[in-house]
Design a protein around this motif. Structure first.
Motif, PDB file in Angstrom:
ATOM      1  N   ASP A  76       0.851  -1.195   0.000  1.00 57.28           N
ATOM      2  CA  ASP A  76       0.000   0.000   0.000  1.00 57.28           C
ATOM      3  C   ASP A  76       0.888   1.248   0.000  1.00 57.28           C
ATOM      4  OD1 ASP A  76      -2.941   1.032   0.646  1.00 57.28           O
ATOM      5  OD2 ASP A  76      -1.565   2.138   1.943  1.00 57.28           O
ATOM      6  N   LYS A  77       1.903   1.216   0.849  1.00 60.27           N
ATOM      7  CA  LYS A  77       2.845   2.345   0.935  1.00 60.27           C
ATOM      8  C   LYS A  77       3.605   2.529  -0.375  1.00 60.27           C
ATOM      9  CE  LYS A  77       6.731   4.033   3.722  1.00 60.27           C
ATOM     10  NZ  LYS A  77       7.660   3.713   4.841  1.00 60.27           N
ATOM     11  N   ASN A  78       4.064   1.422  -0.975  1.00 68.11           N
ATOM     12  CA  ASN A  78       4.786   1.519  -2.252  1.00 68.11           C
ATOM     13  C   ASN A  78       3.926   2.153  -3.338  1.00 68.11           C
ATOM     14  OD1 ASN A  78       6.905   0.197  -1.003  1.00 68.11           O
ATOM     15  ND2 ASN A  78       6.520  -1.780  -1.989  1.00 68.11           N
ATOM     16  N   THR A  79       2.660   1.776  -3.355  1.00 64.81           N
ATOM     17  CA  THR A  79       1.748   2.307  -4.376  1.00 64.81           C
ATOM     18  C   THR A  79       1.562   3.809  -4.225  1.00 64.81           C
ATOM     19  OG1 THR A  79       0.578   0.187  -4.351  1.00 64.81           O
ATOM     20  CG2 THR A  79      -0.544   2.025  -5.403  1.00 64.81           C
ATOM     21  N   ILE A  80       1.453   4.242  -2.991  1.00 64.26           N
ATOM     22  CA  ILE A  80       1.226   5.668  -2.727  1.00 64.26           C
ATOM     23  C   ILE A  80       2.508   6.481  -2.929  1.00 64.26           C
ATOM     24  CG2 ILE A  80       0.635   7.346  -0.923  1.00 64.26           C
ATOM     25  CD1 ILE A  80      -1.178   5.088   0.274  1.00 64.26           C
ATOM     26  N   GLU A  81       3.619   5.996  -2.374  1.00 64.09           N
ATOM     27  CA  GLU A  81       4.846   6.803  -2.366  1.00 64.09           C
ATOM     28  C   GLU A  81       5.670   6.651  -3.644  1.00 64.09           C
ATOM     29  OE1 GLU A  81       7.033   5.980   1.198  1.00 64.09           O
ATOM     30  OE2 GLU A  81       5.459   6.751   2.510  1.00 64.09           O
ATOM     31  N   TYR A  82       5.765   5.439  -4.189  1.00 60.73           N
ATOM     32  CA  TYR A  82       6.594   5.210  -5.372  1.00 60.73           C
ATOM     33  C   TYR A  82       5.830   5.512  -6.654  1.00 60.73           C
ATOM     34  CZ  TYR A  82       9.864   2.983  -8.599  1.00 60.73           C
ATOM     35  OH  TYR A  82      10.739   2.725  -9.621  1.00 60.73           O
ATOM     36  N   TYR A 138       2.993  -4.764  -9.397  1.00 55.34           N
ATOM     37  CA  TYR A 138       3.950  -3.659  -9.523  1.00 55.34           C
ATOM     38  C   TYR A 138       4.316  -3.104  -8.150  1.00 55.34           C
ATOM     39  CZ  TYR A 138       3.223  -3.434 -14.587  1.00 55.34           C
ATOM     40  OH  TYR A 138       3.185  -3.732 -15.941  1.00 55.34           O
ATOM     41  N   SER A 139       3.374  -3.193  -7.228  1.00 52.58           N
ATOM     42  CA  SER A 139       3.580  -2.624  -5.896  1.00 52.58           C
ATOM     43  C   SER A 139       4.585  -3.404  -5.055  1.00 52.58           C
ATOM     44  CB  SER A 139       2.233  -2.559  -5.151  1.00 52.58           C
ATOM     45  OG  SER A 139       1.281  -1.826  -5.888  1.00 52.58           O
ATOM     46  N   PHE A 140       4.964  -4.596  -5.517  1.00 55.03           N
ATOM     47  CA  PHE A 140       5.944  -5.387  -4.758  1.00 55.03           C
ATOM     48  C   PHE A 140       7.310  -4.710  -4.744  1.00 55.03           C
ATOM     49  CE2 PHE A 140       3.675  -9.581  -6.114  1.00 55.03           C
ATOM     50  CZ  PHE A 140       2.657  -9.317  -5.217  1.00 55.03           C
ATOM     51  N   LEU A 141       7.639  -4.041  -5.860  1.00 51.13           N
ATOM     52  CA  LEU A 141       8.989  -3.530  -6.061  1.00 51.13           C
ATOM     53  C   LEU A 141       9.968  -4.687  -5.863  1.00 51.13           C
ATOM     54  CD1 LEU A 141       8.703   0.042  -4.465  1.00 51.13           C
ATOM     55  CD2 LEU A 141       8.446  -0.646  -6.856  1.00 51.13           C
ATOM     56  N   ALA A 142      10.842  -4.645  -4.879  1.00 52.81           N
ATOM     57  CA  ALA A 142      11.810  -5.739  -4.697  1.00 52.81           C
ATOM     58  C   ALA A 142      11.415  -6.638  -3.531  1.00 52.81           C
ATOM     59  CB  ALA A 142      13.205  -5.169  -4.466  1.00 52.81           C
ATOM     60  N   GLN A 143      10.142  -6.605  -3.137  1.00 56.28           N
ATOM     61  CA  GLN A 143       9.708  -7.313  -1.927  1.00 56.28           C
ATOM     62  C   GLN A 143       8.527  -8.233  -2.224  1.00 56.28           C
ATOM     63  OE1 GLN A 143       9.172  -3.394  -0.161  1.00 56.28           O
ATOM     64  NE2 GLN A 143      10.623  -3.927   1.441  1.00 56.28           N
ATOM     65  N   LYS A 144       8.767  -9.247  -3.051  1.00 52.46           N
ATOM     66  CA  LYS A 144       7.701 -10.184  -3.394  1.00 52.46           C
ATOM     67  C   LYS A 144       7.273 -10.988  -2.167  1.00 52.46           C
ATOM     68  CE  LYS A 144       8.404 -11.099  -8.318  1.00 52.46           C
ATOM     69  NZ  LYS A 144       8.643 -12.163  -9.336  1.00 52.46           N
TER      70      LYS A 144
END
Length: 516
Positions: free
Chosen positions: A14-20, A211-217
């Protein structure tokens, strides 16, 4: 293959989606509300014929979702009321914005649940996935009252009171008919007892995706019907029985042929080419009668000299592509010799079940030192013996227990319970969603073990083999329950439904309505 996440992973995505990706929190909240309101509209199509809808909203962003749902339904012509049992002082900024909006629309707000409540729908938006304490006091009483109202109950993201990580009930839980969760399913919605209060689970796309995983699947997965077809071993027109693998079943003690039969026939139903059973000589005739397709090799289970038997085992092991050892084998000194010998084969694909696990629990060094490609299939009692931990403790920590064992002993661990969890040494976790309580019957585990060994004969991926086998085994149990009912179904019923569900999977039409 569908992703499964815990609360910390979901918060990070959720944070990745908002911030990245710079998607505003308010946009995600609006999409979440649309998913929930659309589901309610499907169930109650005519606003004029629908009784009042009550949205119970907390102070966190889950409460903001609930307020946005109330607004969307109100604007669509439904009669809506909002209840804020925690007040407004501790609202997050996003939730406060939603609250100011519903006030501008003059959506009715009630201060407490009426004594005589009559609602068509109750929306649970009290707590989200971050609840880390037990629900108590007035909120406990409120949830208790909500569960007694004869209404359609729908939970926003997760039913309040369910641990998103374990499925444990934190004091009390909202008893949902439907849960609309966002992005990905949560462990607690599939593990019992949480699964029982989740109702029908709908996983809604609100913009938080892979996409929201970034490097953290995430490490967790579960299977759906559309995943199964691609996982089945390939078959070709130009082939023969040698093309589909040879399975060795080391099973059945003196006058105990049932487990060997169930395992061997399930292995054949996987589509393997040949099955060979190594068993006590007393079982020969009944197995030849019950399963004439199998090759039967026997030994003297009472002998004091296992030299001849070990020679037979060597021949069988060299012949086989995959091996199952344990069903009905017993725990005699000779059975222990067989298990130790099988473990000594480096590079072999081996499934350990039942008595083989009980034997290994007394000498886990054998398992740790083995260089075989291993799958173990313990039920809770067997896992208790393997780990020395009480069954109740294992039940409360299924994935953690299985994952730790898989890593320590470098094996695929299929820990069987109402929700079977499958863990690999690389920390991958599959949670199986098929099956039912009618499968708690003698011989059911033998069917699963044989099916697993059958698929393993033509697969180089032990984790995928275990996940596929558990899914189809549970699907066969679900099909058997439809025919025989959960009280009366037997392992034979599960066994004979395997061809039905495998044929359906081969056509890509396996049905599983539990998760949408």
């Amino acid at each position: 293959m569908q992703y499964l996440v815990n609360s910390q992973e979901m918060k990070q995505y959720d944070k990745n989606t908002i911030e990245y990706y710079k998607i505003p929190s308010a946009v995600l909240m609006e999409r979440a509300a649309l998913a929930v309101s659309d589901e309610i509209k499907k169930q109650f199509k005519d606003p004029s014929q629908t009784n009042t809808i009550l949205s119970i909203c907390g102070c966190g962003n889950n409460g903001g979702d609930g307020l946005a749902v109330a607004r969307l339904l109100y604007l669509a012509g439904y009669r809506v009321e909002v209840l804020l049992p925690m007040g407004t002082e501790k609202m997050t900024a996003e939730t406060r914005a939603q609250y100011e909006t519903i006030r501008q629309y003059q959506i009715p707000e009630i201060t407490e649940l009426p004594e005589s409540s009559s609602y068509a729908v109750i929306i649970d938006a009290l707590f989200g996935i971050g609840l880390s304490r037990e629900i108590g006091g007035n909120l406990y009483k409120l949830v208790e009252k909500l569960n007694q109202i004869p209404a359609y109950r729908i939970a926003v993201d997760i039913a309040s009171g369910i641990s998103a990580d374990t499925g444990a009930i934190q004091g009390i839980t909202f008893d949902a008919d439907t849960t609309v969760t966002f992005g990905f399913a949560k462990y607690g919605q599939l593990f019992y007892p949480g699964a029982e209060y989740t109702g029908r689970l709908i996983v809604a796309d609100i913009g938080i995706d892979t996409y929201s995983f970034l490097a953290q699947k995430p490490f967790g997965f579960y299977l759906k019907p559309e995943d199964i077809h691609a996982m089945l071993p390939e078959r070709h027109a130009y082939s023969n029985k040698g093309s589909y693998g040879k399975v060795l079943i080391v099973a059945g003690s003196k006058d105990m042929a049932g487990a060997a039969y169930f395992s061997a026939k399930a292995a054949y139903y996987s589509g393997c080419g040949l099955v060979r059973i190594l068993t006590a000589k007393e079982n020969r005739q009944i197995l030849l009668t019950k399963l004439p397709e199998a090759i039967i090799t026997t030994y003297d289970a009472d002998t004091d000299d296992m030299t001849e038997c070990i020679a037979q085992l060597d021949d069988c092991m060299n012949w086989a592509d995959s091996v199952l050892i344990g069903p009905g084998l017993g725990t005699s000194p000779n059975a222990k010799i067989l298990v130790a010998k099988v473990l000594s084969y480096a590079g072999k694909k081996i499934v350990f079940d039942a008595d083989a696990l009980n034997i290994l629990s007394k000498n886990l060094t054998l398992l740790k030192e083995s260089k075989a490609d291993k799958i173990i299939t313990p039920h809770l009692g067997e896992m208790s013996r393997l780990t020395g931990r009480p069954v109740t403790q294992i039940q409360q920590n299924l994935s953690e227990t299985a994952a730790a064992f898989a890593i320590e002993y470098q094996t695929i661990c299929v820990l069987k319970d109402a929700r079977t969890v499958i863990c690999a040494p690389d920390k991958t976790i599959y949670l199986n969603t098929t099956g039912n309580h009618g499968m708690a019957t003698g011989g059911s585990g033998d069917v699963l073990a044989g099916l697993t060994a059958g698929f393993f004969a033509k697969s180089e991926n032990a984790m995928q083999t275990a996940a596929l086998s558990c899914y189809l085994h549970g699907a066969a149990g679900d099909a058997a329950a439809l025919q025989k009912g959960m009280y009366s179904m037997t392992a034979s019923d599960i066994l004979e439904m395997l061809p039905v569900v495998i044929q359906a999977a081969d056509g890509g039409i396996v049905k599983d309505e539990k998760i949408q």
